[in-house]
Design a protein around this motif. Sequence first.
Motif, PDB file in Angstrom:
ATOM      1  N   TYR A  47      25.669 -24.275 -17.083  1.00 58.86           N
ATOM      2  CA  TYR A  47      24.494 -23.555 -16.608  1.00 58.86           C
ATOM      3  C   TYR A  47      24.248 -22.272 -17.397  1.00 58.86           C
ATOM      4  N   VAL A  50      21.497 -22.398 -19.921  1.00 59.83           N
ATOM      5  CA  VAL A  50      20.135 -22.672 -19.450  1.00 59.83           C
ATOM      6  C   VAL A  50      19.378 -21.370 -19.255  1.00 59.83           C
ATOM      7  N   THR A  54      15.379 -21.551 -14.626  1.00 63.30           N
ATOM      8  CA  THR A  54      15.211 -22.990 -14.769  1.00 63.30           C
ATOM      9  C   THR A  54      15.849 -23.697 -13.577  1.00 63.30           C
ATOM     10  N   ASP A  55      15.122 -24.662 -13.015  1.00 65.98           N
ATOM     11  CA  ASP A  55      15.680 -25.460 -11.922  1.00 65.98           C
ATOM     12  C   ASP A  55      16.779 -26.373 -12.459  1.00 65.98           C
ATOM     13  N   ILE A  56      17.913 -26.357 -11.765  1.00 65.55           N
ATOM     14  CA  ILE A  56      19.029 -27.226 -12.160  1.00 65.55           C
ATOM     15  C   ILE A  56      18.852 -28.554 -11.430  1.00 65.55           C
ATOM     16  N   THR A  57      18.474 -29.573 -12.167  1.00 65.38           N
ATOM     17  CA  THR A  57      18.271 -30.907 -11.604  1.00 65.38           C
ATOM     18  C   THR A  57      19.373 -31.829 -12.108  1.00 65.38           C
ATOM     19  N   LEU A  60      18.815 -32.546 -15.723  1.00 63.14           N
ATOM     20  CA  LEU A  60      19.236 -31.453 -16.606  1.00 63.14           C
ATOM     21  C   LEU A  60      20.752 -31.464 -16.785  1.00 63.14           C
ATOM     22  N   VAL A  61      21.496 -31.679 -15.690  1.00 64.79           N
ATOM     23  CA  VAL A  61      22.959 -31.718 -15.781  1.00 64.79           C
ATOM     24  C   VAL A  61      23.388 -32.859 -16.702  1.00 64.79           C
TER      25      VAL A  61
END
Length: 149
Positions: A47, A50, A54-57, A60-61
């Motif tokens: 993270y 990033v 930013t939204d951690i979805t 994204l992971v």
Amino acid sequence: MKTINTKQAFSLLNLINKMELRKKLIDMIKQQTKTENKKQTILNKLYSTVKEGTDITNELVIELFSQNIELHEEYKLLEEQQQETGMEFLFDIVEALPKAEKEFYKAAASIFDITQKEIEEKNVVEVIQDIIDIFKSESFMGFFSSMNK
């Protein structure tokens, strides 16, 4: 995930003591907590790359892990260790159940709000899954973790 109340927690404590699993339970919780902390450290490293806000979805992971194969491999290894530790403890429970069969039926009936007879007649695979769910629940882990402090 199943939530247990105070009465059920004490019933489980009595069951665990009768089954002589207290030390193994404490060791398992310590190991699982340590492993979870290591997993969180890996996620924090991911993270940190990033952009703030930013939204951690999940997508994204997955993308971040694909860009950081070493961290992904380390994370997967930790997940495997957690699963193995959990399975070993589950086997310990199943192996020790004959020592406390009556107490088990009583505790399980209370937790699942069914009769002891219904627990006795329930499919064994479902009962094992129910046990796993209880031991994975936040209320169970929180209760027994707090007792160990």
